[in-house]
Design a protein around this motif. Sequence first.
Motif, PDB file in Angstrom:
ATOM      1  N   TRP A  70       0.861  -1.243  -0.048  1.00  0.00           N
ATOM      2  CA  TRP A  70       0.013  -0.220   0.029  1.00  0.00           C
ATOM      3  C   TRP A  70       0.818   1.254   0.052  1.00  0.00           C
ATOM      4  O   TRP A  70       0.563   2.317  -0.710  1.00  0.00           O
ATOM      5  N   GLU A  71       1.879   1.128   0.781  1.00  0.00           N
ATOM      6  CA  GLU A  71       2.865   2.303   0.902  1.00  0.00           C
ATOM      7  C   GLU A  71       3.500   2.715  -0.184  1.00  0.00           C
ATOM      8  O   GLU A  71       3.601   3.924  -0.781  1.00  0.00           O
ATOM      9  N   ILE A  72       3.936   1.948  -1.033  1.00  0.00           N
ATOM     10  CA  ILE A  72       4.848   1.974  -2.220  1.00  0.00           C
ATOM     11  C   ILE A  72       4.067   1.937  -3.348  1.00  0.00           C
ATOM     12  O   ILE A  72       4.152   2.824  -4.392  1.00  0.00           O
TER      13      ILE A  72
ATOM     14  N   PHE B 291      12.662  -4.450   9.724  1.00  0.00           N
ATOM     15  CA  PHE B 291      11.558  -3.306   9.899  1.00  0.00           C
ATOM     16  C   PHE B 291      12.164  -2.182  10.115  1.00  0.00           C
ATOM     17  O   PHE B 291      11.568  -1.140   9.487  1.00  0.00           O
ATOM     18  N   VAL B 292      13.419  -2.025  11.087  1.00  0.00           N
ATOM     19  CA  VAL B 292      13.838  -0.930  11.334  1.00  0.00           C
ATOM     20  C   VAL B 292      14.496  -0.093  10.140  1.00  0.00           C
ATOM     21  O   VAL B 292      14.434   1.003   9.934  1.00  0.00           O
ATOM     22  N   ARG B 293      14.903  -1.061   9.352  1.00  0.00           N
ATOM     23  CA  ARG B 293      15.664  -0.713   8.286  1.00  0.00           C
ATOM     24  C   ARG B 293      14.578  -0.058   7.112  1.00  0.00           C
ATOM     25  O   ARG B 293      14.698   0.729   6.336  1.00  0.00           O
ATOM     26  N   GLN B 294      13.381  -0.829   6.863  1.00  0.00           N
ATOM     27  CA  GLN B 294      12.706  -0.675   5.886  1.00  0.00           C
ATOM     28  C   GLN B 294      11.505   0.309   6.438  1.00  0.00           C
ATOM     29  O   GLN B 294      10.907   0.976   5.231  1.00  0.00           O
ATOM     30  N   PHE B 295      11.229   0.683   7.545  1.00  0.00           N
ATOM     31  CA  PHE B 295      10.013   1.622   7.755  1.00  0.00           C
ATOM     32  C   PHE B 295      10.568   2.854   8.702  1.00  0.00           C
ATOM     33  O   PHE B 295      11.211   2.418   9.719  1.00  0.00           O
ATOM     34  N   ASP B 296      10.289   3.959   8.384  1.00  0.00           N
ATOM     35  CA  ASP B 296      10.562   5.156   9.081  1.00  0.00           C
ATOM     36  C   ASP B 296      10.142   5.007  10.451  1.00  0.00           C
ATOM     37  O   ASP B 296       8.734   4.641  10.803  1.00  0.00           O
ATOM     38  N   ASP B 297      10.700   5.284  11.700  1.00  0.00           N
ATOM     39  CA  ASP B 297      10.295   5.449  12.947  1.00  0.00           C
ATOM     40  C   ASP B 297       9.826   4.019  13.546  1.00  0.00           C
ATOM     41  O   ASP B 297       8.754   4.233  14.396  1.00  0.00           O
ATOM     42  N   PHE B 298      10.172   2.897  12.752  1.00  0.00           N
ATOM     43  CA  PHE B 298       9.661   1.787  13.651  1.00  0.00           C
ATOM     44  C   PHE B 298      10.177   1.507  14.937  1.00  0.00           C
ATOM     45  O   PHE B 298       9.146   0.823  15.617  1.00  0.00           O
ATOM     46  N   ALA B 299      11.023   1.683  15.110  1.00  0.00           N
ATOM     47  CA  ALA B 299      11.765   1.388  16.400  1.00  0.00           C
ATOM     48  C   ALA B 299      10.794   2.286  17.516  1.00  0.00           C
ATOM     49  O   ALA B 299      10.574   1.990  18.565  1.00  0.00           O
ATOM     50  N   LYS B 300      10.666   3.656  17.164  1.00  0.00           N
ATOM     51  CA  LYS B 300       9.815   4.443  18.264  1.00  0.00           C
ATOM     52  C   LYS B 300       8.374   3.894  18.201  1.00  0.00           C
ATOM     53  O   LYS B 300       7.787   3.819  19.174  1.00  0.00           O
ATOM     54  N   ALA B 301       7.689   3.466  17.168  1.00  0.00           N
ATOM     55  CA  ALA B 301       6.669   2.882  17.026  1.00  0.00           C
ATOM     56  C   ALA B 301       6.198   1.697  18.204  1.00  0.00           C
ATOM     57  O   ALA B 301       5.511   1.418  18.855  1.00  0.00           O
ATOM     58  N   VAL B 302       7.461   0.802  18.093  1.00  0.00           N
ATOM     59  CA  VAL B 302       7.480  -0.416  18.950  1.00  0.00           C
ATOM     60  C   VAL B 302       7.490   0.034  20.352  1.00  0.00           C
ATOM     61  O   VAL B 302       6.948  -0.675  21.427  1.00  0.00           O
ATOM     62  N   LYS B 303       8.376   0.910  20.790  1.00  0.00           N
ATOM     63  CA  LYS B 303       8.353   1.509  22.057  1.00  0.00           C
ATOM     64  C   LYS B 303       6.919   2.193  22.602  1.00  0.00           C
ATOM     65  O   LYS B 303       6.551   1.963  23.723  1.00  0.00           O
ATOM     66  N   ARG B 304       6.264   2.520  21.692  1.00  0.00           N
ATOM     67  CA  ARG B 304       5.041   3.453  21.759  1.00  0.00           C
ATOM     68  C   ARG B 304       4.030   2.238  22.456  1.00  0.00           C
ATOM     69  O   ARG B 304       3.054   2.484  23.343  1.00  0.00           O
TER      70      ARG B 304
END
Length: 315
Positions: free
Chosen positions: A196-198, A289-302
Amino acid sequence: QQVIRRAREEMAEGDRLIVNPTSGTKQMSSGAVLAALQEEVGELQFTVGDRRDGIVQCGTEELKSFSTESFFAERAMRQARQLAKGGAYWAAANLLEPYAMVSVDAQQARLACLAMHSWQRHRYREAQKYAAGCQLPAIESVRRALDGLAVSGELSCSIVADLVAAADESLRCGQPEDALARLYRATEQAAKFRLWEIHELEPPYTLDALMTIAPEVARGAPARDSEDIPLGLVVAMQYLDNTGDGLAQDYWGYHERLQRRNKTFAGHGIESVDVAEISTLRNEIVQSFVRQFDDFAKAVKRVARPIDLLGGEDQ
């Protein structure tokens, strides 16, 4: 205890069972109190009055009642805290239910446990409802996470992150098979989110739309009466791989290990998996996922689950 149980057997509707352990030796009184607490008798009465040489004087006797509900509620709270720390939120909520009407702490803790149980099932709006009625200090981060998830569409980075966080909770609680199933679903959702994104492709997928990005893969799809083409994990990754997508290229590196899900109860078998093995797989998936999606690391923490939501006895 046997006396209390026998009395209960003969009680009629509306009868009250009261234990008065005042008379007798100290050992007898202590035994009666312990038996009453063990059998969860709701009310203890003590005979008080003016004493002389340790004996209540005739004509001054009064009965003083002591409700045991707060004692039982506090005991349930201690047990519920241990259950919640182990991720057994449903069990903790059931344990607290009888005391929710007599203890504010038990009521608040029960709401928190129900919110966490619903969240782990990805029932975001149901979890929101429970969290909204809870005032525990630690619930605020839960409420913020649920507010974001409740408005996220299924094709979103937040949902992928939440599936990973749910897998983390399963691993923490010693349920690697459940964690593997959630990681499998997270990877499948990540692939669909990427489509969907790309490529602006979303369900229901049609053959014409899929032909635009991977005609070779689309032509190999089984013929169907319906135009809708369901995409599972492997096929979705094949479409992405045809476009040179980095997510798919990463996926083939852990494909075989993730497919072990099909041999567990979440797939088509009853095999078990090892916590350490799935933890390693989880880290590899998250790194991708961290390499492929922006801010994924922050999303997991949230959306990470709190470990000590109910707090300790000193809180």
